[in-house]
Write a protein that holds these residues in place. Structure first.
Motif, PDB file in Angstrom:
ATOM      1  N   TYR A  68      -7.522   6.235  21.353  1.00  0.00           N
ATOM      2  CA  TYR A  68      -6.477   5.353  22.217  1.00  0.00           C
ATOM      3  C   TYR A  68      -6.937   3.923  22.277  1.00  0.00           C
ATOM      4  N   PRO A  69      -6.817   3.219  21.281  1.00  0.00           N
ATOM      5  CA  PRO A  69      -7.418   1.748  20.923  1.00  0.00           C
ATOM      6  C   PRO A  69      -6.946   0.898  22.166  1.00  0.00           C
ATOM      7  N   LYS A  70      -5.766   1.165  22.765  1.00  0.00           N
ATOM      8  CA  LYS A  70      -5.442   0.246  23.818  1.00  0.00           C
ATOM      9  C   LYS A  70      -5.811   1.091  25.176  1.00  0.00           C
ATOM     10  N   GLY A  71      -6.136   1.987  25.187  1.00  0.00           N
ATOM     11  CA  GLY A  71      -6.645   2.806  26.454  1.00  0.00           C
ATOM     12  C   GLY A  71      -4.964   3.501  27.038  1.00  0.00           C
ATOM     13  N   PRO A  91      -2.543  12.437  16.471  1.00  0.00           N
ATOM     14  CA  PRO A  91      -2.152  12.428  17.847  1.00  0.00           C
ATOM     15  C   PRO A  91      -0.664  13.268  18.005  1.00  0.00           C
ATOM     16  N   PRO A  92      -0.482  14.005  18.839  1.00  0.00           N
ATOM     17  CA  PRO A  92       0.849  14.751  19.052  1.00  0.00           C
ATOM     18  C   PRO A  92       1.937  13.647  19.094  1.00  0.00           C
ATOM     19  N   ARG A  93       3.022  13.956  18.639  1.00  0.00           N
ATOM     20  CA  ARG A  93       4.189  13.190  18.327  1.00  0.00           C
ATOM     21  C   ARG A  93       4.420  12.263  19.578  1.00  0.00           C
ATOM     22  N   ALA A  94       4.504  12.739  20.628  1.00  0.00           N
ATOM     23  CA  ALA A  94       4.961  12.091  21.849  1.00  0.00           C
ATOM     24  C   ALA A  94       4.025  10.878  22.321  1.00  0.00           C
ATOM     25  N   LEU A  95       2.629  11.093  21.500  1.00  0.00           N
ATOM     26  CA  LEU A  95       1.669   9.953  21.916  1.00  0.00           C
ATOM     27  C   LEU A  95       1.609   8.871  20.727  1.00  0.00           C
ATOM     28  N   ARG A  96       2.441   9.154  19.845  1.00  0.00           N
ATOM     29  CA  ARG A  96       2.234   8.178  18.579  1.00  0.00           C
ATOM     30  C   ARG A  96       2.128   6.821  19.011  1.00  0.00           C
TER      31      ARG A  96
END
Ligand SMILES: CC(C)(COP(=O)(O)OP(=O)(O)OC[C@H]1O[C@@H](n2cnc3c(N)ncnc32)[C@H](O)[C@@H]1OP(=O)(O)O)[C@@H](O)C(=O)NCCC(=O)NCCS
Length: 210
Positions: free
Chosen positions: A42-45, A164-169
């Protein structure tokens, strides 16, 4: 395998204890921190609303069975300052748990990561009798790799892709990680030799249920 909640692990400089309501703002800051979260995809947190985190917290210790849930704790110093979080991962089919540690960057490089991992490892092997532990640092995460190696974890030599799961792309990016393992027998061997046991003074204690 039930964790005797509330569990407190006391080290030389830090303690691990269950999450409390007053920790939630600190946890939100930790998860929103790009320096911390870039190591786990998560490069942006991750920015989570207060309500979402409160809902997560309300169910956190409903079932402390490692077969179905991880067991999450916060890491503090003895003045009560929040340093980060630690987690005993849900058991795999083989009964193996993956350990995780995340600390706020202000507290990196002082050995707190190693001390946290040492407490988790000791507790999981000596008290829970878990047969083997794993860690899964990104291949670029040299600090985490040094930390797990210091505790005797050894690389399996295999690299995996975290997708990453689709919802978190929108917020997450893929990364590669290496699996490190530590069987209980290897830990016992290391513990038997004082030269190879840097944390012999650490006591992991679980309080009796209230
Ligand atoms: C990984 C993390 C928990 C380590 O905590 P820490 O308190 O900084 O770790 P320690 O101070 O115990 O140091 C660990 C090792 O990294 C080494 N290290 C420090 N900076 C380093 C760097 N830039 N590159 C490589 N190694 C480094 C330290 O020297 C130490 O090794 P040593 O004991 O052999 O000297 C912390 O950096 C963190 O929260 N990172 C973000 C989240 C994360 O990556 N979690 C791990 C996911 S598997």
């Amino acid at each position: 395998m039930i964790v005797p909640h509330p569990l407190v692990l006391r080290g030389q400089r830090i303690q691990l204890r269950p999450v409390q309501g007053s920790d939630l703002p600190h946890l939100r800051s930790l998860w929103a921190n790009r320096h911390v979260m870039s190591h786990v995809g998560y490069p942006k947190g991750i920015r989570l609303s207060k309500d979402k985190v409160a809902a997560w917290f309300s169910g956190l210790y409903r079932d402390c069975d490692l077969s179905v849930n991880p067991y999450r704790m916060v890491v503090t110093d003895y003045d009560g300052h929040f340093l980060g979080e630690a987690c005993i991962g849900q058991l795999s089919r083989e009964g193996i748990s993956t350990l995780e540690v995340k600390l706020l960057p202000a507290h990196w490089g002082k050995g707190y990561g190693r001390e946290t991992l040492a407490l988790l490892v000791h507790y999981c092997f000596v008290h829970l009798r878990i047969p083997a532990l794993q860690a899964a640092p990104a291949i670029t995460n040299l600090r985490a790799i040094r930390m797990v190696e210091a505790l005797g974890f050894e690389s399996t030599g295999e690299t995996y892709d975290w997708v990453p799961p689709r919802a978190l792309r929108k917020t997450a990016v893929p990364y590669q990680y290496t699996l490190f393992t530590l069987p209980r027998a290897r830990y016992a061997e290391r513990s038997a030799t004082s030269e190879t046991q840097p944390f012999s003074a650490i006591q992991a204690t679980a309080p009796t249920a209230p």
